[in-house]
Design an enzyme around this catalytic site. Structure first.
Site, PDB file in Angstrom:
ATOM      1  CE1 TYR A 134     -69.720  55.008  51.447  1.00 19.55           C
ATOM      2  CE2 TYR A 134     -70.289  57.208  52.213  1.00 19.55           C
ATOM      3  CZ  TYR A 134     -70.247  56.258  51.215  1.00 19.55           C
ATOM      4  OH  TYR A 134     -70.740  56.568  49.957  1.00 19.55           O
ATOM      5  CE  LYS A 164     -72.956  54.283  52.159  1.00 22.71           C
ATOM      6  NZ  LYS A 164     -73.602  53.645  51.034  1.00 22.71           N
TER       7      LYS A 164
HETATM    8  C1  LIG Z   1     -69.343  55.772  43.935  1.00 18.89           C
HETATM    9  C2  LIG Z   1     -70.823  55.800  44.189  1.00 18.89           C
HETATM   10  O1  LIG Z   1     -71.434  56.826  44.039  1.00 18.89           O
HETATM   11  N1  LIG Z   1     -71.367  54.680  44.581  1.00 18.89           N
HETATM   12  C3  LIG Z   1     -72.779  54.600  44.883  1.00 18.89           C
HETATM   13  C4  LIG Z   1     -73.418  53.444  44.153  1.00 18.89           C
HETATM   14  O2  LIG Z   1     -74.790  53.410  44.466  1.00 18.89           O
HETATM   15  C5  LIG Z   1     -73.227  53.595  42.644  1.00 18.89           C
HETATM   16  O3  LIG Z   1     -73.788  54.812  42.217  1.00 18.89           O
HETATM   17  C6  LIG Z   1     -73.927  52.471  41.893  1.00 18.89           C
HETATM   18  O4  LIG Z   1     -73.478  51.241  42.361  1.00 18.89           O
HETATM   19  C7  LIG Z   1     -73.652  52.578  40.391  1.00 18.89           C
HETATM   20  O5  LIG Z   1     -72.316  52.310  40.102  1.00 18.89           O
HETATM   21  C8  LIG Z   1     -72.955  54.399  46.380  1.00 18.89           C
HETATM   22  O6  LIG Z   1     -72.117  53.400  46.869  1.00 18.89           O
HETATM   23  C9  LIG Z   1     -72.679  55.716  47.086  1.00 18.89           C
HETATM   24  C10 LIG Z   1     -73.444  55.813  48.318  1.00 18.89           C
HETATM   25  O7  LIG Z   1     -73.886  54.872  48.872  1.00 18.89           O
HETATM   26  C11 LIG Z   1     -73.708  57.133  48.898  1.00 18.89           C
HETATM   27  O8  LIG Z   1     -74.378  57.913  48.257  1.00 18.89           O
HETATM   28  O9  LIG Z   1     -73.249  57.387  50.003  1.00 18.89           O
END
Ligand SMILES: CC(=O)N[C@@H]([C@@H](O)[C@H](O)[C@H](O)CO)[C@@H](O)CC(=O)C(=O)O
Length: 318
Positions: A134, A164
């Site tokens: 990740y 990921k």
């Molecule tokens: C930094 C962060 O929280 N990134 C989110 C994204 O879904 C992000 O919220 C989204 O792209 C909006 O910027 C995800 O990559 C995090 C994620 O997959 C997780 O919850 O493990």
């Protein structure tokens, strides 16, 4: 075939409300078409939970998701290698479909080999489970490029299944895909507002029976994201782009207001009706003002299942 997953949102401030996980599973499957779950990741505040809480949350998702979900991948990364191994072993015992690990982020690995040695020790604790690295450098502070980490990783970690990738460096992401074309890795992309670009670069979850994308806004924009994936799959790039623009309109709006894990929880509570509870310290609950603004935007984009704004709503996406 592309399909969708999400990260678990969950722990309320004091105690985790395990009783809503069954309802949460049903909501994701039925309302959002999301069948691949990433438990105890960033959005799920996995690193803010105790080890026993992480074990219990993982158990609930695996149990409640049985015969409903396709994949439940448990994030088992921790600062302590021993804890990480314990969680990996536990994930195997409860029948999870895979484990994922972030780079340790306090005493950090200073190069790729050191990082892989750490990951290898965790993977070895669950030798039958697919393993995902990740990559989320903005949060771990570990800036080792994913491309470097993947170079030769399967020789060190035989269960390595994929990446990921939660970073905006599309050059790094594309190089991971390009340099591993002969291997059956999964390349899961975690920046929801850029997913279409990553699909073009080869993001795919399709590896044998494994098929998923794992991220946060899929909790409530899963249906819309699925429409984009379907359009991309049938090579209708113009529709796919429209869907991505639409998703971006919302994300761009909330990012300007200040968007993170707390705000994701507030939006998910609003959209699903399932109480997600406030986040844990050091995070602060999203403000009422944020939630009201996000709701208005969701309505104007027609992302909520209310029809009251349809007539004359120029911004609506559907
Ligand atoms: C930094 C962060 O929280 N990134 C989110 C994204 O879904 C992000 O919220 C989204 O792209 C909006 O910027 C995800 O990559 C995090 C994620 O997959 C997780 O919850 O493990």
């Amino acid at each position: 075939m592309y399909c969708l997953g999400t990260s678990l949102l969950h722990p309320p401030f004091r105690e985790i409300n395990f009783s809503v996980i069954g309802q949460y599973v049903d909501y994701l499957v039925k309302e959002q078409g999301v069948k691949n779950i990433f438990v105890n990741g960033t959005t799920g505040e996995g690193l803010s939970l105790s080890i026993s809480e992480r074990r219990r949350v993982a158990e609930e998702w695996v149990t409640k998701g049985r015969n409903k979900l396709d994949q439940v991948v448990i994030h088992v990364g921790a600062l302590s290698l021993k804890e990480s191994q314990e969680l990996a072993q536990h994930a195997a015992e409860i029948g999870a479909d895979g484990i994922a690990v972030i780079a340790p982020f306090f005493l950090k690995p200073w190069n790729k080999d050191v990082l892989i040695n750490f990951l290898k020790e965790v993977a070895a604790a669950a030798p039958a489970l697919p393993f995902y690295y990740y990559h989320i450098p903005a949060l771990t502070g570990v800036k080792i490029r994913a491309e470097e980490v993947l170079d030769g990783i399967q020789e060190k970690i035989p269960t390595f299944q994929g990446l990921k990738f939660s970073d905006t460096d599309l050059l790094d992401f594309a190089q991971c895909v390009d340099q591993n074309r002969q291997r059956q890795f999964a390349f899961l992309f975690g920046v929801d507002e850029q997913l279409l670009s990553a699909l073009v670069m080869g993001a795919t979850g399709a590896v044998g029976r494994m098929c998923c994308f794992l991220s946060s806004t899929y909790n409530y924009l899963g249906k819309k994201t699925n429409q984009m994936l379907e359009a991309f799959e049938r090579k209708d790039f113009s529709s796919a782009l429209n869907h991505q623009f639409c998703i971006q309109r919302f994300i761009n709006f909330v990012v300007k207001l200040g968007f993170g894990v707390s705000q994701t929880k507030a939006i998910m509570t609003l959209v699903s009706g399932i109480p997600m509870g406030p986040p844990r310290l050091p995070l602060q609950k999203a403000s009422r003002e944020f939630t009201d603004n996000a709701e208005a935007k969701l309505r104007s984009l027609d992302f909520l299942s209310f029809n009251d704004l349809k007539d004359g709503n120029l911004e609506a996406c559907s």
